[in-house]
Every structure is written in structure tokens, then in C-alpha cells.
Design a protein around this motif. Structure first.
Motif, PDB file in Angstrom:
ATOM      1  N   LEU A 234       0.824  -1.211   0.000  1.00 41.12           N
ATOM      2  CA  LEU A 234       0.000   0.000   0.000  1.00 41.12           C
ATOM      3  C   LEU A 234       0.858   1.261   0.000  1.00 41.12           C
ATOM      4  O   LEU A 234       0.458   2.297  -0.544  1.00 41.12           O
ATOM      5  CB  LEU A 234      -0.921   0.019   1.226  1.00 41.12           C
ATOM      6  N   TYR A 235       2.045   1.163   0.634  1.00 41.77           N
ATOM      7  CA  TYR A 235       2.896   2.355   0.709  1.00 41.77           C
ATOM      8  C   TYR A 235       4.050   2.330  -0.289  1.00 41.77           C
ATOM      9  O   TYR A 235       4.974   3.120  -0.193  1.00 41.77           O
ATOM     10  CB  TYR A 235       3.451   2.541   2.130  1.00 41.77           C
ATOM     11  N   SER A 236       3.984   1.427  -1.249  1.00 39.48           N
ATOM     12  CA  SER A 236       5.000   1.416  -2.293  1.00 39.48           C
ATOM     13  C   SER A 236       4.402   1.558  -3.691  1.00 39.48           C
ATOM     14  O   SER A 236       5.128   1.799  -4.651  1.00 39.48           O
ATOM     15  CB  SER A 236       5.816   0.123  -2.227  1.00 39.48           C
ATOM     16  N   ASP A 237       3.073   1.448  -3.772  1.00 38.25           N
ATOM     17  CA  ASP A 237       2.405   1.579  -5.065  1.00 38.25           C
ATOM     18  C   ASP A 237       1.909   3.017  -5.232  1.00 38.25           C
ATOM     19  O   ASP A 237       1.189   3.530  -4.369  1.00 38.25           O
ATOM     20  CB  ASP A 237       1.222   0.601  -5.147  1.00 38.25           C
ATOM     21  N   PRO A 238       2.281   3.685  -6.300  1.00 42.53           N
ATOM     22  CA  PRO A 238       1.887   5.100  -6.482  1.00 42.53           C
ATOM     23  C   PRO A 238       0.380   5.302  -6.558  1.00 42.53           C
ATOM     24  O   PRO A 238      -0.097   6.417  -6.320  1.00 42.53           O
ATOM     25  CB  PRO A 238       2.567   5.494  -7.803  1.00 42.53           C
ATOM     26  N   ARG A 239      -0.367   4.251  -6.858  1.00 48.98           N
ATOM     27  CA  ARG A 239      -1.826   4.377  -6.926  1.00 48.98           C
ATOM     28  C   ARG A 239      -2.467   4.407  -5.545  1.00 48.98           C
ATOM     29  O   ARG A 239      -3.569   4.947  -5.372  1.00 48.98           O
ATOM     30  CB  ARG A 239      -2.416   3.212  -7.740  1.00 48.98           C
ATOM     31  N   THR A 240      -1.795   3.836  -4.559  1.00 52.32           N
ATOM     32  CA  THR A 240      -2.388   3.732  -3.220  1.00 52.32           C
ATOM     33  C   THR A 240      -1.749   4.673  -2.199  1.00 52.32           C
ATOM     34  O   THR A 240      -2.377   5.017  -1.195  1.00 52.32           O
ATOM     35  CB  THR A 240      -2.280   2.280  -2.707  1.00 52.32           C
ATOM     36  N   ILE A 241      -0.518   5.098  -2.451  1.00 50.10           N
ATOM     37  CA  ILE A 241       0.188   5.965  -1.498  1.00 50.10           C
ATOM     38  C   ILE A 241      -0.621   7.221  -1.124  1.00 50.10           C
ATOM     39  O   ILE A 241      -0.705   7.568   0.063  1.00 50.10           O
ATOM     40  CB  ILE A 241       1.573   6.373  -2.043  1.00 50.10           C
ATOM     41  N   PRO A 242      -1.228   7.930  -2.084  1.00 48.14           N
ATOM     42  CA  PRO A 242      -1.962   9.151  -1.702  1.00 48.14           C
ATOM     43  C   PRO A 242      -3.072   8.902  -0.689  1.00 48.14           C
ATOM     44  O   PRO A 242      -3.306   9.744   0.190  1.00 48.14           O
ATOM     45  CB  PRO A 242      -2.535   9.641  -3.035  1.00 48.14           C
ATOM     46  N   PHE A 243      -3.729   7.759  -0.780  1.00 52.28           N
ATOM     47  CA  PHE A 243      -4.829   7.470   0.144  1.00 52.28           C
ATOM     48  C   PHE A 243      -4.293   7.045   1.510  1.00 52.28           C
ATOM     49  O   PHE A 243      -4.891   7.366   2.542  1.00 52.28           O
ATOM     50  CB  PHE A 243      -5.743   6.403  -0.453  1.00 52.28           C
ATOM     51  N   VAL A 244      -3.178   6.334   1.519  1.00 52.11           N
ATOM     52  CA  VAL A 244      -2.532   6.008   2.795  1.00 52.11           C
ATOM     53  C   VAL A 244      -2.157   7.294   3.524  1.00 52.11           C
ATOM     54  O   VAL A 244      -2.417   7.452   4.727  1.00 52.11           O
ATOM     55  CB  VAL A 244      -1.270   5.140   2.568  1.00 52.11           C
ATOM     56  N   GLU A 245      -1.553   8.236   2.813  1.00 54.13           N
ATOM     57  CA  GLU A 245      -1.141   9.503   3.428  1.00 54.13           C
ATOM     58  C   GLU A 245      -2.345  10.319   3.873  1.00 54.13           C
ATOM     59  O   GLU A 245      -2.309  10.968   4.927  1.00 54.13           O
ATOM     60  CB  GLU A 245      -0.282  10.283   2.434  1.00 54.13           C
ATOM     61  N   LEU A 246      -3.415  10.289   3.083  1.00 52.12           N
ATOM     62  CA  LEU A 246      -4.642  11.006   3.447  1.00 52.12           C
ATOM     63  C   LEU A 246      -5.216  10.477   4.754  1.00 52.12           C
ATOM     64  O   LEU A 246      -5.540  11.253   5.663  1.00 52.12           O
ATOM     65  CB  LEU A 246      -5.672  10.862   2.321  1.00 52.12           C
ATOM     66  N   TYR A 247      -5.327   9.152   4.862  1.00 54.86           N
ATOM     67  CA  TYR A 247      -5.935   8.562   6.057  1.00 54.86           C
ATOM     68  C   TYR A 247      -5.013   8.643   7.267  1.00 54.86           C
ATOM     69  O   TYR A 247      -5.483   8.678   8.404  1.00 54.86           O
ATOM     70  CB  TYR A 247      -6.331   7.111   5.776  1.00 54.86           C
ATOM     71  N   ALA A 248      -3.699   8.682   7.024  1.00 49.12           N
ATOM     72  CA  ALA A 248      -2.754   8.845   8.132  1.00 49.12           C
ATOM     73  C   ALA A 248      -2.903  10.227   8.776  1.00 49.12           C
ATOM     74  O   ALA A 248      -2.748  10.384   9.986  1.00 49.12           O
ATOM     75  CB  ALA A 248      -1.325   8.638   7.643  1.00 49.12           C
ATOM     76  N   LYS A 249      -3.236  11.215   7.967  1.00 49.63           N
ATOM     77  CA  LYS A 249      -3.375  12.587   8.461  1.00 49.63           C
ATOM     78  C   LYS A 249      -4.767  12.878   9.014  1.00 49.63           C
ATOM     79  O   LYS A 249      -4.923  13.730   9.893  1.00 49.63           O
ATOM     80  CB  LYS A 249      -3.083  13.577   7.328  1.00 49.63           C
ATOM     81  N   ASP A 250      -5.788  12.193   8.490  1.00 48.47           N
ATOM     82  CA  ASP A 250      -7.177  12.578   8.783  1.00 48.47           C
ATOM     83  C   ASP A 250      -8.002  11.350   9.163  1.00 48.47           C
ATOM     84  O   ASP A 250      -8.513  10.642   8.306  1.00 48.47           O
ATOM     85  CB  ASP A 250      -7.776  13.266   7.556  1.00 48.47           C
TER      86      ASP A 250
END
Length: 326
Positions: free
Chosen positions: A274-290
Motif C-alpha cells: 500500500l505504501y509502495s504503489d503510487p496508486r495507493t500511497i496518496p490514500f494512505v497519506e490522506l488517512y494517516a493525516k485525517d
């Protein structure tokens, strides 16, 4: 009062309207309703709440286990209680597939307890599929997770085959592209897939699912990898050995799972994916912050999942026992 043109609404409001209309259409088509048992089993909600509360207090792993059981049921041909069926001399059922052997007994037990109580109160009325759907939602809330509406009226499947489970359930060792494709096949977006993956913020993973990869996967935090190696040292002799998916708040449903991934604290290969695929990284970062955004999207995705492949009318039955067809 003049109608507000869609172009003047914020994107979030437009999205909410679209989702509301989509769910309304789905509910209408599926013949499910919130008050499905209001007349046929008025104490349904009270019995469910009492049963799951007593079970969770007695066994604190019940909630996370039931969440996993629900996913394994729904993802494989729909939310129809097929994972609850036992094998017979003539058929190997889903629950006996290798990928399902680690499903926890407490999750099956809470469904059996609820079904037994409901059969005494209102025989041949409440489906096992509905029991599993409601138990999952209510147990999730007990862990601090979000509320979402569960529509009722599912029927139970008469078919359960282990061969389907082996081929159609996502394994943590699969490449992220394959996992994304499996969700897309069932109508879920990449963002919904990432949101649902947040269920790993609670529960356990068995050592056999990741120990082989501890020395090869460079995405592990080195100290964390060493700690996992020590915790799982005896797993070849004891295949039940497991570790928490989220080492920070293992019994609380929150967004710490997403915060852990950039730190190399993911347990499974799919977590790292999830944190190495460019398609999923933005959502991981979004949910980590919010966390609020994660809860909102997780609730929507869970409600959507609860409609997947449901049986209604003559497409299924109301089982008298959850582990056997009538």
C-alpha cells in the motif's frame, strides 16, 4: 425556494448526494430495509446487542475476528453467510479452505450464540447473513470505529465451496496490482480498497503469513523486523503464533495503521504494498493525516460491501442453523 444548481455545490456535497442516490437505488432494488425485522422479530436489535456485548467482554478478540469473518464471507460471492457452513462428506466448505483455517473461533461462536437466541425468540425468521452483518458493525463500534447503517433482509446461501475461497480471496502475498484487480472486479475503487485495508488497525496476523519474508523485505523497520523474528521464532512448531497488526493501539479502531506504514511498521507484504504503489500511497497519506476522513470512507465502503452479492427472495433461505443448510 430556488433549487441550488449542482455546479455551485462543493465537491464533497455532490459526492454525498451521488452516494445517497446510489444507495437508495441499491436498497430499493435489493428489497432490503433498516426495519426489516420490526414486526417479525421486534427484539432483534436488543438480542444482538446483548449477545455481542457479552461475547466481546468475555473474549476481546471477537470484534476483530468477526470483521475478518465478514470480509471473507462477502468478498467470496457475496454477503450470504456461506463462510459459516460446515463441510459435509460430500462437500468441502469455504471455512475449510487453507486461507480460511485461521479465521478465529470466537467470530463463529458469537454468530452461533446470536442465532440460538434469535431462534428461541422468533424461529425461522432472521438469516445468518444478517446476523453477521449487524454483529460486525456493532462490534466495530465497540472498538471505537464508525457507525454505518446496515440494511436487512439478506437470505442465506445454500452453497459453500472451499475451492472458490482458495482462488478468489486476496492473499497478503499477492502483488498490489492483483489485489487492486480483485477489488475492481467486485466494483470497488482503489480508494475504497485502501479504506477497507484499514481494518488491519485491529486484529492479528499469523506468523506463517509473513515470517518467510522478514529478511528479504527492505520496507520493514529493521528493529521491527527483528522483533517480529523473535516473536515468531517458534511458528514452524506452533502455526497458531500471531502478532498484532497494529503494535501501537492493537485493540482500538483508529488510523494508526496508516501512520505505521511510512515508518516500516506494517506486518504483511500487502501492508507494505500500500505504501509502495503510487496508486495507493496518496490514500494512505490522506488517512494517516485525517482519521475522520478514514472513518467516513471506511463506513461508506463497508456499507457498500454489505450489499455485495446478497441473496434475496428465492435466491436463498433462512437457515435454522448457521453451519448447515435446511
Amino acid at each position: 425556494m430556488a433549487a441550488v444548481p449542482p455546479s455551485s455545490l462543493p465537491h464533497s456535497a455532490v459526492a454525498l448526494i451521488v452516494l445517497t442516490l446510489a444507495f437508495a437505488a441499491l436498497v430499493c432494488e435489493s428489497k432490503l430495509s433498516v426495519d426489516y425485522y420490526a414486526k417479525s422479530c421486534p427484539r432483534f436489535n436488543d438480542i444482538m446487542q446483548q449477545t455481542i456485548t457479552n461475547k466481546q467482554i468475555t473474549s476481546s478478540t471477537t470484534a476483530a475476528g468477526t470483521l475478518r469473518l465478514f470480509f471473507h464471507d462477502c468478498f467470496l460471492d457475496g454477503c450470504d453467510g456461506s463462510v459459516l457452513l460446515s463441510s459435509t462428506p460430500f462437500n468441502s466448505a469455504e471455512r475449510d479452505a487453507e486461507i480460511n483455517l485461521s479465521l478465529p473461533g470466537d467470530a463463529f461462536d458469537v454468530i452461533v450464540r446470536a442465532k440460538t437466541a434469535l431462534e428461541l425468540e422468533c424461529p425461522n425468521t432472521v438469516s445468518c447473513a444478517d446476523i453477521l452483518a449487524v454483529a460486525t458493525r456493532d462490534l466495530l463500534i465497540m472498538l471505537g470505529g464508525p457507525h454505518y447503517t446496515v440494511y436487512l433482509g439478506r437470505k442465506d446461501s445454500r452453497i459453500s465451496k472451499s475451492s472458490l475461497a482458495e482462488s478468489d480471496l486476496p492473499r497478503p502475498t499477492l502483488p498490489m496490482s492483483r489485489i487492486i484487480d480483485m477489488f475492481a472486479k467486485r466494483g470497488f475503487t482503489i480508494q475504497e480498497m485502501v479504506a477497507l485495508s484499514g481494518a488491519h488497525t485491529v486484529g492479528l496476523s499469523h506468523c506463517k503469513e509473513f515470517s518467510f519474508n522478514l529478511k528479504n523485505d527492505t520496507q520493514y523497520n529493521p528493529r521491527f523486523a527483528q522483533a517480529l523474528q523473535q516473536a515468531c521464532a517458534g511458528y514452524p512448531q506452533n502455526p497458531t503464533l500471531s502478532v498484532f497488526n497494529d503494535i501501537m493501539t492493537p485493540s482500538k479502531f483508529d488510523n494508526l495503521y496508516f501512520q505505521n506504514l511510512p515508518k516500516g511498521l506494517g506486518v504483511l507484504e500487502s501492508d507494505h504494498g500500500l505504501y509502495s504503489d503510487p496508486r495507493t500511497i496518496p490514500f494512505v497519506e490522506l488517512y494517516a493525516k485525517d482519521q475522520n476522513k478514514f472513518f467516513q470512507d471506511f463506513a461508506i465502503a463497508m456499507q457498500k460491501l454489505s450489499f455485495y452479492g446478497i441473496k434475496t427472495g428465492r435466491g436463498g433461505e433462512i437457515r435454522r442453523r448457521c453451519d448447515a443448510v435446511n
